[in-house]
Design an enzyme around this catalytic site. Structure first.
Site, PDB file in Angstrom:
ATOM      1  CB  THR A 399      -0.872  -0.002   1.269  1.00  0.00           C
ATOM      2  OG1 THR A 399      -1.516  -1.247   1.310  1.00  0.00           O
ATOM      3  CG2 THR A 399      -1.845   1.130   1.305  1.00  0.00           C
ATOM      4  CG  ASP A 441      -7.090  -6.944   2.196  1.00  0.00           C
ATOM      5  OD1 ASP A 441      -6.317  -7.464   3.023  1.00  0.00           O
ATOM      6  OD2 ASP A 441      -6.861  -5.853   1.652  1.00  0.00           O
TER       7      ASP A 441
HETATM    8  O1  DON Z   1      -6.727  -2.739   1.877  1.00  0.00           O
HETATM    9  C1  DON Z   1      -6.104  -3.049   2.866  1.00  0.00           C
HETATM   10  O2  DON Z   1      -6.479  -2.812   3.999  1.00  0.00           O
HETATM   11  C2  DON Z   1      -4.763  -3.764   2.695  1.00  0.00           C
HETATM   12  N1  DON Z   1      -4.746  -4.452   1.440  1.00  0.00           N
HETATM   13  C3  DON Z   1      -3.673  -2.757   2.823  1.00  0.00           C
HETATM   14  C4  DON Z   1      -2.318  -3.389   2.675  1.00  0.00           C
HETATM   15  C5  DON Z   1      -1.234  -2.545   3.190  1.00  0.00           C
HETATM   16  O3  DON Z   1      -1.431  -1.503   3.732  1.00  0.00           O
HETATM   17  C6  DON Z   1       0.134  -3.117   3.020  1.00  0.00           C
HETATM   18  N2  DON Z   1       1.091  -2.095   3.360  1.00  0.00           N
HETATM   19  N3  DON Z   1       2.163  -2.081   3.603  1.00  0.00           N
END
Ligand code: DON
Length: 587
Positions: A399, A441
């Site tokens: 992310t 997720d």
């Molecule tokens: O949408 C979400 O909550 C996760 N897929 C976010 C993943 C994330 O923040 C990974 N970061 N380092």
């Protein structure tokens, strides 16, 4: 600077609350005695063991500002702002530039969310989260032994239908002012002409080599089995061609034709289930932004399919029920934060999901009255075990964040992801990008933790066409007069939500500068596992002991990493989290 002071709200200096909690000692940060000053002002600093010293200055710009995790992407955004583009134009530019220069997270094989506040006061929220392909099924990641496999994380079946390209273009079409070609030019240039590999880029590849090596991206990212050397040029001809098609044809340059065919072919080759038909029907969704308040400040936050905004609002509503602010970093403050996080995450994990598939009690979860009900379940002196908490409300049953402001006052906060670093690892040969592993997720087996330890319920089970629940939380904070005060968001799965909240609380309750608000140590609680995590060195042992005495299981742990922009006198300050890399710059 060894010691730095910040002014804190008047009411707290004389408040003895921390002394009363579970016999905890008064919290004295860095061994300094809180000093009552005329006007009830208190001095504090970060713990001496904390990695970052307070008092840092965030970069300033008088007109427009971009903050992202990637210097080249930030520079691309500033180029567009300087050329007369708005924050929306520049945000789209940053999105495409991240896809080239920050492939670990900011990839067109993923999806994300955007929260906008236009100069004329209009707000908007765009959901361009991935969807489950039509052939996805509830138990597709359950092995013969009845346990979840790792196929939701690695390989072809882990990918949802990517939303980034459709999302960025929808944003540009509805709220931008420049052409596709103009906003995509920096990204196409970066892909075609290449950029110099730096230490950050090389290290990222090195640390994820085991995953990359398993799929077709290894030829480009691990030539001769090794990451490219620092200083060499990293050219991505296939990606340049893909971006060029998108600039020419719009979304159909990605969701139809050779790029879509390349994705589908790679899926078939590797046993994945995303088809050209899935790509052809993908659409981003304009949502009504969540609008709330915290201690007289406005909040504009992302609604589901992300849980980010609602969990943030529910937490802040609970915190607001205490009319006085507990001293920053004290056991009382951390107990309140954790108790609020815990309750908001219980609701999040159990209730929230894609609103197009599940009826969500958003109005109630976001209401101040509900927060007062939840507050009555909090004992000021004791932790509540998560197993004693149930949602009080039910209905029917890697992310990267970035932020852009422009000289007219338009503001865009965006978070985009392919989930884990380099997503599923799967690379689309000929089209030049990694695919996400966002299927993880979903609650792949309701009740069983996912990669972030989140234990989620039935409402977030896999269904074809459904968006998997996210924790991404791009958020815009308004000052009490209604002007944009702060844009903040981050990476780190559920740790995004708790990090964003603490940055907001640090600014509003503790009057910290942007640099201190982001650099300050943080805690995290997500209901399950029922553990209060704190950043090592960030919470003095006296406070950890006080929290343990209240019944918390405590342990050192991680936090999200943020990017943020905040209004300063005559301009803006921007910041990337000192825990990660990036660039904030403007003009
Ligand atoms: O949408 C979400 O909550 C996760 N897929 C976010 C993943 C994330 O923040 C990974 N970061 N380092």
């Amino acid at each position: 600077m060894a010691f730095h002071t910040r002014l804190m709200l008047g009411t707290i200096a004389t408040m003895p609350a921390t002394l009363a909690i579970a016999g905890a000692a008064a919290v004295v940060l860095s061994g300094q005695q809180p000093t009552a000053r005329p006007g009830n002002v208190e001095l504090t600093t970060f713990p001496a063991e904390w990695t970052y010293r307070p008092g840092g200055e965030a970069p300033f710009a008088g007109h427009g500002m971009v903050a992202s995790n990637c210097a080249l992407a930030t520079e691309a955004g500033v180029e567009i702002l300087k050329a007369g583009g708005t924050a929306v134009d520049a945000a789209v530019t940053v999105g495409f530039a991240l896809a080239v220069a920050y492939p670990e997270a900011g990839n067109i094989g993923g999806g994300g969310y955007a929260v906008l506040r236009m100069a004329d006061g209009r707000t908007a929220a765009l959901d361009y989260r991935e969807t489950a392909p039509a052939a996805a099924s509830r138990n597709m990641f359950i092995g013969a032994d009845g346990k979840p496999t790792d196929a939701s994380l690695v390989g072809h079946r882990a990918s949802g239908v990517p939303g980034s390209v459709a999302g960025l273009l929808a944003l540009l079409e509805k709220h931008g002012t420049l052409t596709r070609r103009q906003v995509m030019a920096p990204a196409i240039r970066l892909a075609r002409e290449g950029f110099a590999v730096d230490g950050i880029f090389r290290t990222s590849i090195e640390q994820n080599a085991a995953l990359i090596k398993r799929f077709a991206g290894s030829a480009l990212f691990l030539p001769g089995g090794r990451p490219p050397e620092i200083g060499t040029r990293f050219v991505q001809a296939d990606l340049a061609a893909t971006l060029d098609r998108i600039a020419d044809a719009g979304a159909s340059g990605f969701y139809a034709g050779p790029v879509a065919a390349a994705m589908a072919t790679e899926m078939t080759r590797g046993g994945g289930v995303v088809t050209t038909a899935d790509l052809a029907v993908y659409k981003p969704a304009w949502r009504t932004p969540l609008v709330s308040s915290y201690r007289g400040h406005g909040l504009i936050a992302m609604p589901p399919s992300s849980s980010g905004g609602i969990t943030l609002i529910e937490t802040l509503n609970i915190l607001e029920t205490w009319s006085e602010v507990a001293p920053w970093g004290s056991a009382a403050a951390l107990h309140r934060l954790s108790s609020a996080f815990q309750r908001a995450f219980v609701d999040r994990n159990e209730t929230l999901a894609d609103p197009d598939f599940v009826k969500l009690p958003i109005g109630r979860l976001a209401s101040k009255a509900y927060a007062r009900e939840l507050r009555r379940t909090i004992d000021d002196a004791r932790a509540t075990p998560t197993k004693a908490l149930r949602p009080l409300t039910r209905e029917g049953h890697e992310t990267t964040n970035y932020a852009v402001v422009d000289r007219w006052g338009n503001a865009v906060a965006m978070t985009t992801t392919i989930n884990s670093l380099y997503g599923s690892g799967v690379w689309v040969p000929g089209a030049g990008f990694f695919l996400n592993n966002e299927m993880d997720d979903f609650a792949v087996q309701p009740g069983t933790p996912n990669q972030f330890g989140l234990v989620q319920g039935e409402s977030n089970a896999i269904t074809p066409g459904k968006r998997m629940l996210s924790a991404m939380a791009p958020t815009i904070v308004l000052d009490p007069k209604g002007s944009v005060l702060m844009l903040v968001g981050g990476r780190g799965g559920p740790r995004i939500i708790t990090a964003v909240i603490q940055a907001i609380v640090n600014v509003i309750d503790h009057r910290m500068s942007l640099a201190d608000a982001v650099g300050a140590p943080r805690v995290h609680h997500q209901a399950l596992p029922d553990v209060l995590e704190y950043e090592k060195g960030g919470v003095p042992s006296t406070v950890v002991d006080a929290l343990a005495a209240m019944g918390y299981v405590t342990k050192p742990g991680g936090t999200g990493s943020l990017t943020a922009i905040m209004r300063a006198k005559d301009g803006w300050q921007g910041l990337f989290d000192p825990r990660k890399h990036g660039l904030a710059a403007g003009y």
